[in-house]
Design an enzyme around this catalytic site. Structure first.
Site, PDB file in Angstrom:
ATOM      1  N   GLU B 146       0.819  -1.208   0.000  1.00 12.31           N
ATOM      2  CA  GLU B 146       0.000   0.000   0.000  1.00 12.31           C
ATOM      3  C   GLU B 146       0.857   1.263   0.000  1.00 12.31           C
ATOM      4  O   GLU B 146       1.719   1.446   0.860  1.00 12.31           O
ATOM      5  CB  GLU B 146      -0.897  -0.002   1.244  1.00 12.31           C
ATOM      6  CG  GLU B 146      -1.864   1.158   1.296  1.00 12.31           C
ATOM      7  CD  GLU B 146      -2.846   1.033   2.439  1.00 12.31           C
ATOM      8  OE1 GLU B 146      -2.708   0.103   3.263  1.00 12.31           O
ATOM      9  OE2 GLU B 146      -3.774   1.859   2.503  1.00 12.31           O
ATOM     10  N   HIS B 148       0.629   4.827   0.834  1.00 10.94           N
ATOM     11  CA  HIS B 148      -0.269   5.565   1.734  1.00 10.94           C
ATOM     12  C   HIS B 148       0.472   6.800   2.215  1.00 10.94           C
ATOM     13  O   HIS B 148       1.675   6.744   2.465  1.00 10.94           O
ATOM     14  CB  HIS B 148      -0.585   4.615   2.913  1.00 10.94           C
ATOM     15  CG  HIS B 148      -1.639   5.098   3.852  1.00 10.94           C
ATOM     16  ND1 HIS B 148      -1.442   6.142   4.718  1.00 10.94           N
ATOM     17  CD2 HIS B 148      -2.903   4.658   4.088  1.00 10.94           C
ATOM     18  CE1 HIS B 148      -2.537   6.324   5.438  1.00 10.94           C
ATOM     19  NE2 HIS B 148      -3.438   5.436   5.070  1.00 10.94           N
ATOM     20  N   ASP B 178      -3.414   4.117  -2.605  1.00  9.02           N
ATOM     21  CA  ASP B 178      -4.340   4.683  -1.615  1.00  9.02           C
ATOM     22  C   ASP B 178      -4.530   6.162  -1.930  1.00  9.02           C
ATOM     23  O   ASP B 178      -3.568   6.931  -1.909  1.00  9.02           O
ATOM     24  CB  ASP B 178      -3.806   4.503  -0.194  1.00  9.02           C
ATOM     25  CG  ASP B 178      -4.814   4.982   0.843  1.00  9.02           C
ATOM     26  OD1 ASP B 178      -5.427   4.142   1.509  1.00  9.02           O
ATOM     27  OD2 ASP B 178      -4.991   6.216   0.980  1.00  9.02           O
ATOM     28  N   HIS B 276      -7.284   1.506  -2.943  1.00  9.94           N
ATOM     29  CA  HIS B 276      -8.114   1.949  -1.818  1.00  9.94           C
ATOM     30  C   HIS B 276      -8.698   3.300  -2.194  1.00  9.94           C
ATOM     31  O   HIS B 276      -7.967   4.296  -2.240  1.00  9.94           O
ATOM     32  CB  HIS B 276      -7.283   2.092  -0.537  1.00  9.94           C
ATOM     33  CG  HIS B 276      -7.050   0.794   0.154  1.00  9.94           C
ATOM     34  ND1 HIS B 276      -6.193   0.672   1.229  1.00  9.94           N
ATOM     35  CD2 HIS B 276      -7.575  -0.439  -0.050  1.00  9.94           C
ATOM     36  CE1 HIS B 276      -6.210  -0.597   1.632  1.00  9.94           C
ATOM     37  NE2 HIS B 276      -7.025  -1.280   0.877  1.00  9.94           N
ATOM     38  N   GLU B 312     -12.924   3.278   0.708  1.00 10.37           N
ATOM     39  CA  GLU B 312     -12.378   3.201   2.072  1.00 10.37           C
ATOM     40  C   GLU B 312     -12.681   4.506   2.804  1.00 10.37           C
ATOM     41  O   GLU B 312     -11.970   5.498   2.658  1.00 10.37           O
ATOM     42  CB  GLU B 312     -10.865   2.943   2.042  1.00 10.37           C
ATOM     43  CG  GLU B 312     -10.310   2.689   3.421  1.00 10.37           C
ATOM     44  CD  GLU B 312      -8.789   2.506   3.441  1.00 10.37           C
ATOM     45  OE1 GLU B 312      -8.303   1.689   4.221  1.00 10.37           O
ATOM     46  OE2 GLU B 312      -8.090   3.202   2.674  1.00 10.37           O
TER      47      GLU B 312
END
Lengths: 132, 367
Positions: B146, B148, B178, B276, B312
């Site tokens: 991920e 992020h 993300d 996400h 999300e």
């Protein structure tokens, strides 16, 4: 984070000399015992002695020193643990102010050179004590 | 443009409903049924350590029950979010061998439960990803690390991973994009939460100004600059009489609202295996006011992305006054509208989603 849910309303029990309250994980995912780094329990402003604190989870009871190496028992997000300590409270009709501090390690977040993130959360609720 | 337009698969991560699950309003089965009934799928993402008691240990009977539930409800398991708990011991970090063993158990669990992707996190180094590649392949599970905030696609740590992926050449290594890395404003719902905690409009205007300054500067070049920005939020809170809000400003201002630009994702686009669809709220006009959802969906469509987007919702941390279920519905409407505006569509049919996800990934899960 969900610190407002740490103390379960209406769960304060007492044997007279010892008191206990149910606590919830203020985090979204399960953590092992080794990440439960410490707690404080205060009732009406009086703090339970650190060495008297016990942590009950998954039907087992631990001192905080015993949790340090505990990677087998996990605190699931929908489970209540029980925090207890030597703290005299009357099981009368009076309302008691309960304070719980919780220190948790977040094992997948490494913030520095080998240092794991920890969070310190607090909750306060008022409730009556029930005889255990 | 000769590239075929992508058809992303609509879906959701149960993380969006953390408050409802934590409050025992819905158990896992109840949430899965709710997702299906409300049409938030077909894509279904779950965090192992959040939803499965005893994870990563999963027995066959439980896995069978879960797979039957997914089949019955007509959902499609996309990503199992797993964790690299390298700080699980109080006194030391896991060794490389211990970490591989720890992750292997979770990769096996993903296969057993029918998830073709395992979302992993930044604490896994290029060396560990390389070591995990054959294990992922053996279980037919793609590892999607991920990206992020406070990282972003062109961050040196991410580029180092990308370069290693290229070297290793395994189709089982990739990224989860993300959207929190490419945010365009400090979320208004969080400002409202601070207002409810007594923060003055004057202070909140300064918080917004500070974040906007960082947005103009672009994402932090390294961890030192990230730390300076974190410190600036703490300082601002202290100077304005609310030191209690400083860490919260810093965590959210730097760790949730990443200020990279949308086209930064092009650096890693071919390796994006999962998304996400991070967001924080839907306003009265039906739009996400701080995440450029429309631009992000357009980018994915134009780049030919046909994997899943898990909506999300992260606003649950502070938004106690709105239903996460309504908010998810609103954000998915924006995604569908954006895909159509880009000349394509989101996949909402389960059979079509299964077929498209299988071809998006290297091969179907072998669980």
């Amino acid at each position: 984070m969900i610190p407002d849910r740490i103390i379960e309303q209406g769960t304060l029990t007492t044997t007279g000399a010892r008191s206990a309250v149910e606590v919830r994980l203020p985090w979204y995912r399960a953590l092992p015992g080794s990440c439960i780094a410490g707690a404080k329990l205060r009732i009406d402003g009086v703090e339970a002695p650190t060495e008297s604190l016990r942590w009950q989870m998954n039907g087992r009871e631990f001192g905080f020193d015993e949790l340090v190496d505990e990677t087998g028992e996990w605190w699931f997000p929908t489970d209540s643990a029980v925090l207890s300590g030597d703290l005299p409270v009357e099981a009368d009709d009076a309302e008691h102010q309960v304070d719980v501090d919780l220190k948790l390690y977040i094992p997948y977040i490494i913030i520095g050179d080998g240092e794991t993130l920890h969070i310190e959360e607090h909750d306060r609720k008022t409730m009556k004590a029930v005889q255990a | 443009m000769t590239r075929a337009l992508g058809t992303p698969i609509q879906g959701v991560t149960l993380y969006s409903f953390t408050r409802a699950f934590h409050a025992r309003e819905y158990d896992l089965e109840g949430l899965v049924r709710k997702v299906a009934a409300e049409g938030y799928g077909p894509g279904l993402e779950i965090i192992g350590f959040s939803s499965f008691r005893g994870f990563p240990a999963v027995d066959d009977a439980y896995a069978g029950w879960f797979r039957d539930l997914v089949a019955e409800t007509g959902l499609v398991t996309t990503s199992l979010a797993v964790n690299a708990d390298i700080g699980i011991h109080r006194d030391r970090l896991l060794t490389q061998d211990e970490l591989i063993e720890y992750m292997t158990l979770q990769i096996k669990a993903a296969a057993q439960l029918g998830f073709p992707i395992a979302r992993v996190q930044i604490s896994i180094t290029p060396d560990s990803m390389e070591a995990l590649a054959p294990i992922a392949e053996a279980h037919g599970v793609t590892l999607a690390l991920e990206v992020h905030a406070d990282q972003y696609a062109s961050h040196p740590r991410i580029l180092a991973l990308r370069d290693r992926y290229e070297q290793v050449g395994s189709p089982f290594l990739g990224f989860t994009m993300d959207w929190g890395a490419t945010v365009t404003g400090f979320a208004p719902s969080l400002l409202e939460a601070y207002r409810r905690r007594g923060a003055s409009d004057e202070l909140l205007a300064k918080v917004v100004d500070l974040w906007n300054t960082f947005y103009e500067q672009g994402p932090p070049a390294d961890q030192a600059e990230h730390g300076q920005r974190f410190g600036a939020f703490i300082g601002l809170a202290a100077q304005n009489g609310r030191p209690d809000l400083g860490i919260d400003f810093g965590i959210n201002g730097t760790g949730l609202f990443g200020p990279a630009r949308v086209d930064d994702w092009l650096e890693i686009m071919p390796w994006i295996r999962h998304v996400h669809g991070k967001f924080f709220g839907i306003d009265e006009t039906g739009e996400e006011p701080s995440v450029p959802v429309r631009d992000l969906v357009r980018l994915l469509v134009e780049q030919g992305y046909s994997g899943a987007i898990s909506s999300e919702y992260e606003g649950w941390h502070w938004n106690h006054w709105q239903s996460p279920f309504d908010i998810i519905r609103g954000e998915q409407a924006v995604q569908r509208s954006a895909a159509e505006a880009a000349g394509s569509r989101m996949i909402t049919d389960a059979a079509e989603a299964r077929r498209i996800l299988d071809s998006h990934l290297a091969q179907p899960v072998r669980g």
